[in-house]
Write an enzyme that holds these catalytic residues in place. Structure first.
Site, PDB file in Angstrom:
ATOM      1  N   GLY A  12     -26.015  28.269  -8.807  1.00  0.00           N
ATOM      2  CA  GLY A  12     -26.695  28.690 -10.619  1.00  0.00           C
ATOM      3  C   GLY A  12     -24.953  28.052 -11.035  1.00  0.00           C
ATOM      4  N   GLN A  16     -22.649  29.989 -16.579  1.00  0.00           N
ATOM      5  CA  GLN A  16     -21.224  30.371 -17.813  1.00  0.00           C
ATOM      6  C   GLN A  16     -20.445  30.903 -16.498  1.00  0.00           C
ATOM      7  OE1 GLN A  16     -21.087  33.904 -19.826  1.00  0.00           O
ATOM      8  NE2 GLN A  16     -19.929  33.729 -21.157  1.00  0.00           N
ATOM      9  N   LEU A  17     -21.061  31.812 -15.508  1.00  0.00           N
ATOM     10  CA  LEU A  17     -20.147  32.513 -14.772  1.00  0.00           C
ATOM     11  C   LEU A  17     -19.372  31.455 -13.843  1.00  0.00           C
ATOM     12  CD1 LEU A  17     -18.902  35.022 -13.497  1.00  0.00           C
ATOM     13  CD2 LEU A  17     -20.590  35.618 -12.531  1.00  0.00           C
ATOM     14  N   ASP A  38     -27.302  23.961  -8.393  1.00  0.00           N
ATOM     15  CA  ASP A  38     -27.124  23.993  -9.884  1.00  0.00           C
ATOM     16  C   ASP A  38     -28.671  23.353  -9.559  1.00  0.00           C
ATOM     17  OD1 ASP A  38     -26.024  25.513 -12.424  1.00  0.00           O
ATOM     18  OD2 ASP A  38     -28.011  24.633 -12.987  1.00  0.00           O
ATOM     19  N   ILE A  39     -29.945  23.071 -11.026  1.00  0.00           N
ATOM     20  CA  ILE A  39     -30.782  22.539 -10.640  1.00  0.00           C
ATOM     21  C   ILE A  39     -30.650  21.739 -12.148  1.00  0.00           C
ATOM     22  CG2 ILE A  39     -31.619  24.390 -12.983  1.00  0.00           C
ATOM     23  CD1 ILE A  39     -34.459  23.614 -11.738  1.00  0.00           C
ATOM     24  N   ASP A  57     -33.172  23.984  -6.576  1.00  0.00           N
ATOM     25  CA  ASP A  57     -34.009  24.909  -7.262  1.00  0.00           C
ATOM     26  C   ASP A  57     -33.964  25.756  -6.367  1.00  0.00           C
ATOM     27  OD1 ASP A  57     -36.305  25.958  -8.406  1.00  0.00           O
ATOM     28  OD2 ASP A  57     -37.063  24.777  -8.440  1.00  0.00           O
ATOM     29  N   TYR A 147     -35.768  40.757 -17.748  1.00  0.00           N
ATOM     30  CA  TYR A 147     -34.785  40.614 -16.846  1.00  0.00           C
ATOM     31  C   TYR A 147     -34.450  42.096 -16.757  1.00  0.00           C
ATOM     32  CZ  TYR A 147     -29.057  40.007 -16.785  1.00  0.00           C
ATOM     33  OH  TYR A 147     -28.014  39.219 -16.556  1.00  0.00           O
ATOM     34  N   LYS A 151     -33.618  43.601 -12.037  1.00  0.00           N
ATOM     35  CA  LYS A 151     -31.628  42.916 -12.125  1.00  0.00           C
ATOM     36  C   LYS A 151     -31.730  44.260 -11.320  1.00  0.00           C
ATOM     37  CE  LYS A 151     -29.611  39.898 -13.034  1.00  0.00           C
ATOM     38  NZ  LYS A 151     -29.247  38.931 -12.093  1.00  0.00           N
TER      39      LYS A 151
HETATM   40  C1  AKB Z   1     -27.390  39.192 -21.152  1.00  0.00           C
HETATM   41  O1  AKB Z   1     -26.704  39.408 -22.903  1.00  0.00           O
HETATM   42  O2  AKB Z   1     -28.915  38.979 -21.067  1.00  0.00           O
HETATM   43  C2  AKB Z   1     -26.122  39.590 -20.396  1.00  0.00           C
HETATM   44  C3  AKB Z   1     -26.169  40.686 -19.860  1.00  0.00           C
HETATM   45  C4  AKB Z   1     -25.771  41.606 -20.558  1.00  0.00           C
HETATM   46  O3  AKB Z   1     -26.447  40.710 -18.202  1.00  0.00           O
HETATM   47  N1  AKB Z   1     -24.755  39.119 -21.030  1.00  0.00           N
END
Ligand code: AKB
Length: 324
Positions: A12, A16-17, A38-39, A57, A147, A151
């Site tokens: 990745g 951004q990071l 990265d892909i 990938d 998401y 996580k």
């Molecule tokens: C998002 O907004 O999805 C990310 C996060 C807070 O993990 N920047």
């Protein structure tokens, strides 16, 4: 302490990071020792030209295994993920990429005897029933985005691999990250990057969150420092093996606009909340990161006004360089 002869993989690396972290790691470990993967191919010239790049990938275990036997990695930073807002558009794919990608990296690390793995978590692990102010390290977690769910599950798996197999995997729960070098992609906190770009272009900004939506945020130099400090801390000082709360500042769209107006008085913001408002409303407003402070000495350097000043100076410089 960094063992500077280690070979390091960043998955990745064009994000951004990833794009900024890869460059920092190359300064520490040497350009040739840090493989950017990265892909998509890197757009940033410094990232593309300074060291090895591999198109990968993270769902392709064969490619990952070939890469690992070619470079014999000692450390892996696995940053590839679908973020909160994009994840809601295709929840099944977000789950697949975020979870299978993590499993592929954790299993690869075990098979190839990789010494240390980094995997980012997020404030998205928290949900509507979580205390919103000064959110504790250990608390109710009921994420309601795919998401956030991925996580939270990922955090459990990282701790499981540490406890069951002794894999040294480390993690941080990032707030929204703000930097001038690369754009974020598909998050709920992205407005706090876009707003600076609009301000520097002399344009007004229409915000997709309402004016008093407070969220935890962090300037990129602090995020890089936190990540590298965590990864270079002695294993025995890492007491949290799911993921550390991490904090720097909290602000609302109204407050970031006011901070920009100190430098660009004519800048104006308007508000048109969309589906991302609901996500933001389910997240904490501020975070208690005392565990990170105690265990490995975390301390941020940037507050809102210091970040605004640095962002505007650097974005202006970049714009001038592009114009030449
Ligand atoms: C998002 O907004 O999805 C990310 C996060 C807070 O993990 N920047």
């Amino acid at each position: 302490m960094a063992n500077t002869s280690d070979t390091v993989l960043v998955i990745g690396a064009c994000g951004q990071l990833g794009s900024e972290l890869t460059m920092e790691l190359r300064k520490m470990y040497g350009d040739a020792n840090v493989v950017a993967a990265d892909i998509s191919t890197p757009k940033q010239a410094d990232l593309r030209d300074s060291g090895p790049f591999e198109k990968v990938d993270v769902l392709d275990t064969n490619v990952l295994a070939e890469l690992a036997s070619k470079y014999k990695f000692k450390q892996i930073y696995h940053l590839a993920a679908v973020l909160s807002a994009t994840g809601e558009k295709n929840p099944k794919f977000a789950w697949k990429l975020n979870m299978d990608g993590l499993f592929n990296v954790l299993d690869l690390a075990l098979e190839q005897k990789v010494e240390r793995v980094y995997w980012p978590s997020s404030i998205a692990v928290f949900g509507p029933s979580t205390p919103r102010q000064n959110t504790p390290q250990q608390t109710v977690m009921d994420p309601n985005t795919v998401y956030g769910i991925s996580k939270q599950a990922g955090e459990r798996w990282c701790e499981y691999y540490f406890q069951k197999y002794g894999l040294d995997v480390r993690s941080l729960r990032y707030p929204g990250l703000i930097g001038y070098k690369a754009l974020p992609g598909g998050g709920t906190t992205d407005y706090a990057v876009d707003i600076y770009h609009k301000a520097i272009e002399g344009e007004n900004f229409e915000c997709f969150l309402s004016e008093n939506t407070y969220l935890p945020m962090m300037y990129m130099p602090d995020a890089l420092k936190a990540t590298l400090d965590l990864m270079h801390a002695p294993a025995e000082s890492i007491k949290v093996r799911d993921s550390y709360n991490l904090s720097a500042m909290s602000f609302s769209p109204k407050e970031i606009a006011a901070s920009i107006k100190k430098h660009i008085p004519e800048f104006e913001i308007t508000y048109k909340p969309d589906s991302r408002q609901k996500i933001a409303d389910s997240w904490p407003q501020s975070i208690d990161d005392s565990a990170a402070q105690q265990d490995w000495g975390w301390k941020p350097a940037f507050d809102l006004d210091a970040m605004t000043e640095d962002m505007l100076v650097n974005l202006k410089k970049m714009k001038q360089e592009q114009a030449v």
